[in-house]
Design an enzyme around this catalytic site. Structure first.
Site, PDB file in Angstrom:
ATOM      1  N   HIS A 192       3.946   2.708  -2.276  1.00  0.00           N
ATOM      2  CA  HIS A 192       5.027   1.883  -2.814  1.00  0.00           C
ATOM      3  C   HIS A 192       6.316   2.710  -2.782  1.00  0.00           C
ATOM      4  O   HIS A 192       6.313   3.885  -3.167  1.00  0.00           O
ATOM      5  CB  HIS A 192       4.706   1.463  -4.251  1.00  0.00           C
ATOM      6  CG  HIS A 192       5.781   0.624  -4.854  1.00  0.00           C
ATOM      7  ND1 HIS A 192       5.958  -0.700  -4.536  1.00  0.00           N
ATOM      8  CD2 HIS A 192       6.763   0.943  -5.732  1.00  0.00           C
ATOM      9  CE1 HIS A 192       6.993  -1.170  -5.199  1.00  0.00           C
ATOM     10  NE2 HIS A 192       7.506  -0.205  -5.936  1.00  0.00           N
ATOM     11  N   MET A 201       1.967  -7.578   2.838  1.00  0.00           N
ATOM     12  CA  MET A 201       2.821  -8.393   1.972  1.00  0.00           C
ATOM     13  C   MET A 201       2.110  -9.630   1.411  1.00  0.00           C
ATOM     14  O   MET A 201       2.692 -10.707   1.338  1.00  0.00           O
ATOM     15  CB  MET A 201       4.075  -8.825   2.760  1.00  0.00           C
ATOM     16  CG  MET A 201       4.900  -7.658   3.277  1.00  0.00           C
ATOM     17  SD  MET A 201       5.466  -6.551   1.967  1.00  0.00           S
ATOM     18  CE  MET A 201       6.736  -7.562   1.229  1.00  0.00           C
ATOM     19  N   ARG A 202       0.866  -9.490   1.003  1.00  0.00           N
ATOM     20  CA  ARG A 202       0.160 -10.584   0.330  1.00  0.00           C
ATOM     21  C   ARG A 202      -0.352 -10.087  -1.004  1.00  0.00           C
ATOM     22  O   ARG A 202      -0.879  -8.968  -1.096  1.00  0.00           O
ATOM     23  CB  ARG A 202      -1.048 -11.055   1.161  1.00  0.00           C
ATOM     24  CG  ARG A 202      -0.731 -11.523   2.546  1.00  0.00           C
ATOM     25  CD  ARG A 202      -0.011 -12.836   2.579  1.00  0.00           C
ATOM     26  NE  ARG A 202      -0.809 -13.950   2.069  1.00  0.00           N
ATOM     27  CZ  ARG A 202      -0.326 -15.167   1.864  1.00  0.00           C
ATOM     28  NH1 ARG A 202       0.945 -15.426   2.083  1.00  0.00           N
ATOM     29  NH2 ARG A 202      -1.099 -16.124   1.406  1.00  0.00           N
ATOM     30  N   ASN A 250       3.996   3.634   8.286  1.00  0.00           N
ATOM     31  CA  ASN A 250       3.048   4.418   7.475  1.00  0.00           C
ATOM     32  C   ASN A 250       1.666   4.440   8.121  1.00  0.00           C
ATOM     33  O   ASN A 250       0.980   5.465   8.096  1.00  0.00           O
ATOM     34  CB  ASN A 250       2.968   3.869   6.051  1.00  0.00           C
ATOM     35  CG  ASN A 250       4.102   4.389   5.186  1.00  0.00           C
ATOM     36  OD1 ASN A 250       4.113   5.551   4.809  1.00  0.00           O
ATOM     37  ND2 ASN A 250       5.078   3.526   4.921  1.00  0.00           N
TER      38      ASN A 250
HETATM   39  C1  GRF Z   1       7.049   0.981   3.084  1.00  0.00           C
HETATM   40  O1  GRF Z   1       8.306   1.295   2.556  1.00  0.00           O
HETATM   41  C2  GRF Z   1       6.002   0.963   2.017  1.00  0.00           C
HETATM   42  O2  GRF Z   1       6.237   1.879   1.001  1.00  0.00           O
HETATM   43  C3  GRF Z   1       6.107  -0.448   1.487  1.00  0.00           C
HETATM   44  O3  GRF Z   1       6.382  -1.235   2.594  1.00  0.00           O
HETATM   45  C4  GRF Z   1       7.010  -0.453   3.589  1.00  0.00           C
HETATM   46  C5  GRF Z   1       6.166  -0.584   4.826  1.00  0.00           C
HETATM   47  O4  GRF Z   1       6.756   0.072   5.918  1.00  0.00           O
HETATM   48  N1  GRF Z   1       4.919  -0.833   0.785  1.00  0.00           N
HETATM   49  P1  GRF Z   1       5.883   0.344   7.201  1.00  0.00           P
HETATM   50  O5  GRF Z   1       5.331  -1.004   7.659  1.00  0.00           O
HETATM   51  O6  GRF Z   1       4.795   1.285   6.838  1.00  0.00           O
HETATM   52  O7  GRF Z   1       6.838   0.908   8.208  1.00  0.00           O
END
Ligand code: GRF
Length: 237
Positions: free
Chosen positions: A115, A96-97, A19
């Site tokens: 999300h 992831m925090r 992303n």
């Molecule tokens: C994505 O699916 C996003 O929606 C979620 O975590 C994932 C991250 O993927 N929050 P990336 O690191 O952007 O490839």
């Protein structure tokens, strides 16, 4: 916002960074209202850091482990790095925090997250498997403002995909991810072109980019300024 002036944004990641790459690719368009001045990770080994460097975006690492559980100190260090880079908008993308009130309050109204579900359905982890287990016929992704309660901030934009009879969590995740890469740049553009610092009203932007088979390169609303999102089936840079 001064006309022609881009807002300065950072992306916070913990892993893959796809992303982040989609956002950075969109920002290559001179008409895009945001420039990415920093990609910050809490994990030095996050693959997205290399991707960011390849895209020419400065990177920083603020390892949470170095703070030995002192979440406030970790966030203070992140906040300092963001301020040193003169950041105005934070985009969370696979970070992831859990956040403490310190960061949430300091950046209130200026933090977006993506999300992988149609919130308020399936907040938290393992969204694709849970959507399948629940028999959902429609799944998707949401860009929302970050507030203290995880995955509950005001929704800025959503994109839906149908759940197919033979979907696995992996195939469904892959189809949702295609939409994430379209939706996040679009939602950020809409957010940044609204009055800076003022979240749009809740009903301002509930968007569903056309599925790739309908409009391969045209996720923009009719009144949108041109920009160049990743084509839905393009390999990431
Ligand atoms: C994505 O699916 C996003 O929606 C979620 O975590 C994932 C991250 O993927 N929050 P990336 O690191 O952007 O490839």
């Amino acid at each position: 916002m001064t006309v022609g002036m881009k807002q300065r944004a950072a992306v916070l990641i913990s892993g893959r960074g796809s992303n982040m790459a989609a956002l950075a690719a969109a920002a290559r368009d001179p008409a895009y209202p945001v420039e990415f001045v920093l990609v910050l990770s809490n994990r030095a080994q996050a693959p997205g850091l290399g991707l960011a460097a390849a895209l020419g975006v400065p990177t920083a690492v603020v390892e949470h482990r170095a703070f030995k559980g002192d979440r406030a100190a970790h966030e203070a260090a992140i906040d300092a790095a963001l301020r040193a880079a003169d950041v105005q908008i934070l985009c969370f993308a696979g970070y992831m925090r859990l956040l403490t009130p310190f960061l949430v309050e300091r950046w209130a109204g200026r933090m977006l997250n993506i999300h992988p579900s149609l919130l308020p359905a399936f907040p938290g982890l393992d969204t694709h498997a849970r959507a399948l287990a629940a028999g959902a016929k429609l799944h998707g992704c949401t860009v929302h403002l970050v507030t203290q309660t995880m995955d509950e901030g005001p929704i800025l934009a959503q994109a839906a995909v149908p759940v197919l009879a033979d979907d696995t969590a992996e195939t469904l995740a892959a189809r949702v991810l295609v939409q994430e890469h379209i939706l996040y740049p679009l939602a950020l553009r809409l957010f940044a072109t609204h009055h800076p610092g003022t979240p749009p009203p809740a009903d301002a932007a509930l968007l569903n980019p056309q599925p790739p088979e309908v409009a391969p390169n045209n996720p923009l609303p009719p009144d949108g300024a041109p920009h160049s999102p990743l084509p839905p089936d393009a390999p990431l840079p």
